[in-house]
Design a protein around this motif. Structure first.
Motif, PDB file in Angstrom:
ATOM      1  N   ASP A 114      49.889  37.644  39.585  1.00 12.94           N
ATOM      2  CA  ASP A 114      50.846  37.951  40.649  1.00 12.94           C
ATOM      3  C   ASP A 114      50.272  37.435  41.969  1.00 12.94           C
ATOM      4  N   PRO A 115      50.824  36.325  42.501  1.00 11.14           N
ATOM      5  CA  PRO A 115      50.236  35.730  43.707  1.00 11.14           C
ATOM      6  C   PRO A 115      50.392  36.621  44.943  1.00 11.14           C
ATOM      7  N   SER A 116      51.246  37.647  44.860  1.00 12.53           N
ATOM      8  CA  SER A 116      51.379  38.538  46.015  1.00 12.53           C
ATOM      9  C   SER A 116      50.249  39.561  46.058  1.00 12.53           C
ATOM     10  N   ALA A 118      46.859  38.927  45.043  1.00 15.12           N
ATOM     11  CA  ALA A 118      45.620  38.276  45.482  1.00 15.12           C
ATOM     12  C   ALA A 118      45.793  36.789  45.209  1.00 15.12           C
ATOM     13  N   PRO A 119      45.007  35.935  45.862  1.00 14.83           N
ATOM     14  CA  PRO A 119      45.105  34.494  45.571  1.00 14.83           C
ATOM     15  C   PRO A 119      44.920  34.251  44.078  1.00 14.83           C
ATOM     16  N   PRO A 120      45.750  33.395  43.464  1.00 17.98           N
ATOM     17  CA  PRO A 120      45.704  33.221  42.005  1.00 17.98           C
ATOM     18  C   PRO A 120      44.335  32.854  41.446  1.00 17.98           C
ATOM     19  N   SER A 121      43.516  32.113  42.214  1.00 19.11           N
ATOM     20  CA  SER A 121      42.207  31.720  41.681  1.00 19.11           C
ATOM     21  C   SER A 121      41.316  32.930  41.412  1.00 19.11           C
ATOM     22  N   THR A 122      41.593  34.056  42.066  1.00 16.36           N
ATOM     23  CA  THR A 122      40.753  35.237  41.826  1.00 16.36           C
ATOM     24  C   THR A 122      40.916  35.775  40.405  1.00 16.36           C
ATOM     25  N   ALA A 123      41.985  35.353  39.729  1.00 19.27           N
ATOM     26  CA  ALA A 123      42.150  35.763  38.323  1.00 19.27           C
ATOM     27  C   ALA A 123      41.058  35.167  37.452  1.00 19.27           C
ATOM     28  N   LEU A 124      40.329  34.179  37.985  1.00 16.33           N
ATOM     29  CA  LEU A 124      39.208  33.576  37.254  1.00 16.33           C
ATOM     30  C   LEU A 124      37.872  34.077  37.788  1.00 16.33           C
ATOM     31  N   GLY A 125      37.920  34.913  38.825  1.00 20.70           N
ATOM     32  CA  GLY A 125      36.683  35.347  39.459  1.00 20.70           C
ATOM     33  C   GLY A 125      36.613  36.853  39.562  1.00 20.70           C
ATOM     34  N   ILE A 126      36.801  37.335  40.775  1.00 18.92           N
ATOM     35  CA  ILE A 126      36.604  38.763  41.011  1.00 18.92           C
ATOM     36  C   ILE A 126      37.568  39.608  40.181  1.00 18.92           C
ATOM     37  N   LEU A 127      38.789  39.120  39.962  1.00 24.29           N
ATOM     38  CA  LEU A 127      39.764  39.867  39.160  1.00 24.29           C
ATOM     39  C   LEU A 127      39.837  39.338  37.730  1.00 24.29           C
ATOM     40  N   GLY A 128      38.888  38.497  37.365  1.00 25.41           N
ATOM     41  CA  GLY A 128      38.920  37.912  36.026  1.00 25.41           C
ATOM     42  C   GLY A 128      37.658  38.211  35.240  1.00 25.41           C
TER      43      GLY A 128
END
Lengths: 339, 339
Positions: A114-116, A118-128
């Protein structure tokens, strides 16, 4: 839409440090989604140390990448064609698409981004995966208590930076180990670590001891090698060591020379009653909901910070990956594959 | 009552294997109990591998024995004089009296031994520290599940024999490792182990692999060394390794030559997600009540068996102790100090 799918495949199994010749950029036709499937165009590609293991044929917790196949990687992709009513064109989705521009999936094993939020790239980092590795390993195995000291190496990376910040949220003291003064400054000034120690400094073991006056209760192990040597004598009785990576040895080509330090390690396990435990993030997949809730909340409350090291273009992935194994990245390394 | 107290003191810190010259038998006056104290006459003296560690000056979980002091040991003693209304002459009591015939204590840290419950020497074995080491380490860290395979070395010793028998009571498969065919036969024929493997046989690694066709889920570590080498490749994912001793290295005088096997061990910790944890029995002292209840019940029900190796006379303690470190005892080694 481009007519062809660019991808980077494993050309040869690296011997020691990977070289550009171990990778090959090639073009193949864009695949066509079948019934129930969608076509993803990769926006963000994650580069992580574990990929070095997949490039070797040695037995591990996951099968190796075959020669000629795209390197394994998690991605965030945008749906550009859909035969699945659950996904519309424009949706963002994580997938293990590998190092390539296009990928067909039925969506299983991925999750919506959901880009609203957090920034989508965080799905591979802090939220991934890296964030969840830090969260689950630290809380399940490390179990830091208020006032204890938590040490972590590769501390400006996506796992290490989360380990230290979560340790502080739990009331523990966070000591980060990183390469060079810039990274160390970032740890204390930007992320709020209590101390940071440069493992490249000639007096590293002494500096680490000074940064841990009450010893180390949790050492989150992701590098091994010389950092581990410096940590061992500082471990307190009943210290916990979650082990999620050993980056320093990923390029090793032979058994290191003696003396054999295994008996001394086991003696220390016994006399200090250490708890050493390996894990990978999927061992704790049942905690994915807790992880997303907690980390999203902490992000919204401004209690967690992160840093990304963005590389532009799929063709830069091999060079960036090779550099990461030498500690050249500063923050979570991601490749922007398409705008 | 003899006029003098015979005791065996540490004459010199052993370098490598202890020798008779490292011990000295001496006579000192029998101590006099003060107010609230009792005088114990030692009946049974326990000999255990951990004592080798106490003879060295190296830092460990307990302070070393000083030169000239009696060697540390737990004992069962009979009250022969009492200034404490809680204890009457004739009562039996455990104490850390050390290698000597008489000892003054206020009774704290010891416990009463009821000779109607079990032979008093068992308070030093199956119902004592070795038994509780097996019970707490196996159940808290090993956590064997029905159908899993539990392997243990020094399997005819007081810890190993309990580990295997409790593993079976919990529905697991017990594989014992011991030195020589007699001990192996005892494990399968008398104690009911599912398999026994002779670590002195030239094909030991292959025999161990054959005895563990489904791999090893719990390895209760009390010896280290070559047995550990043979166990490592057989460990299953998520295997647990309680570490309570490393007898094979207790006499080591130098760091062993290379190659350095520590990185390979850590890699295995990671890829197999091993859980390695050191402990000593006192870490679980809160479970002493559970231990005594369960093991007493199992003994009464005939579900646990034990074997003692009895040495007659305090003066034989050094020789028996030196032999134990070479695996010469067969069963729990105890010294009958007085009739």
């Amino acid at each position: 839409m481009a007519a062809m799918n660019r991808r980077i495949v494993l050309a040869a199994r690296p011997h020691g440090e990977p070289t550009p010749q171990d990778f090959r950029l090639e073009e193949v036709p864009i695949p066509t989604p079948g019934p129930g499937e969608v076509l993803l165009r990769t926006k963000w590609l994650s580069l992580d140390p574990y990929m070095r293991g997949r490039m070797s044929a040695a037995k591990s917790y996951a099968a190796p990448v075959e020669i000629g196949d795209p390197i394994t990687a998690e991605t965030v992709g945008e749906v550009v064609a859909s035969n699945n009513p659950d996904y519309r064109v424009g949706d963002l989705l994580t997938a293990f698409a590998g190092w390539q521009e296009y990928f067909v999936t039925d969506g299983k094993g991925g999750r919506r981004v959901d880009p609203s939020e957090a920034p989508p790239s965080t799905a591979l980092g802090i939220l991934g995966m890296p964030g969840m590795t830090a969260y689950t390993g630290l809380l399940n195995i490390g179990q830091p208590k208020p006032g204890e000291t938590v040490a972590v190496a590769a501390a400006t990376g996506p796992v290490g930076s989360m380990v230290g910040q979560i340790a502080r949220l739990k009331g523990a003291r966070a000591v980060g180990i990183a390469g060079g003064p810039d990274k160390c400054r970032y740890l204390t000034e930007e992320l709020g670590f209590d101390a940071a120690v440069d493992h490249r400094a000639p007096d590293f073991p002494e500096a680490l001891a000074q940064a841990c006056p009450k010893g180390i209760d949790v050492y989150f192990e992701n590098v091994g090698g010389a950092v581990f040597d410096a940590v061992l004598p500082l471990l307190n009785d009943f210290a916990r060591l979650p082990v999620c990576g050993l980056v320093s040895s990923y390029n090793a080509t032979e058994v290191p020379p003696g003396p054999d330090q295994r008996p001394a390690l086991l003696r220390m396990v016994l006399t200090k009653r250490l708890h050493i435990q390996g894990f990978i993030v999927w061992d704790f997949r049942a905690q994915a909901g807790d992880f997303h809730r907690d980390v999203s909340d902490w992000l919204k409350e401004g209690r967690l910070r992160y840093r990304e090291d963005v590389v532009e273009g799929l063709e830069k992935a091999p060079e960036a990956f090779i550099g990461m194994l030498k500690g050249r990245n500063f923050g979570k390394l991601v490749v922007r594959v398409s705008p």
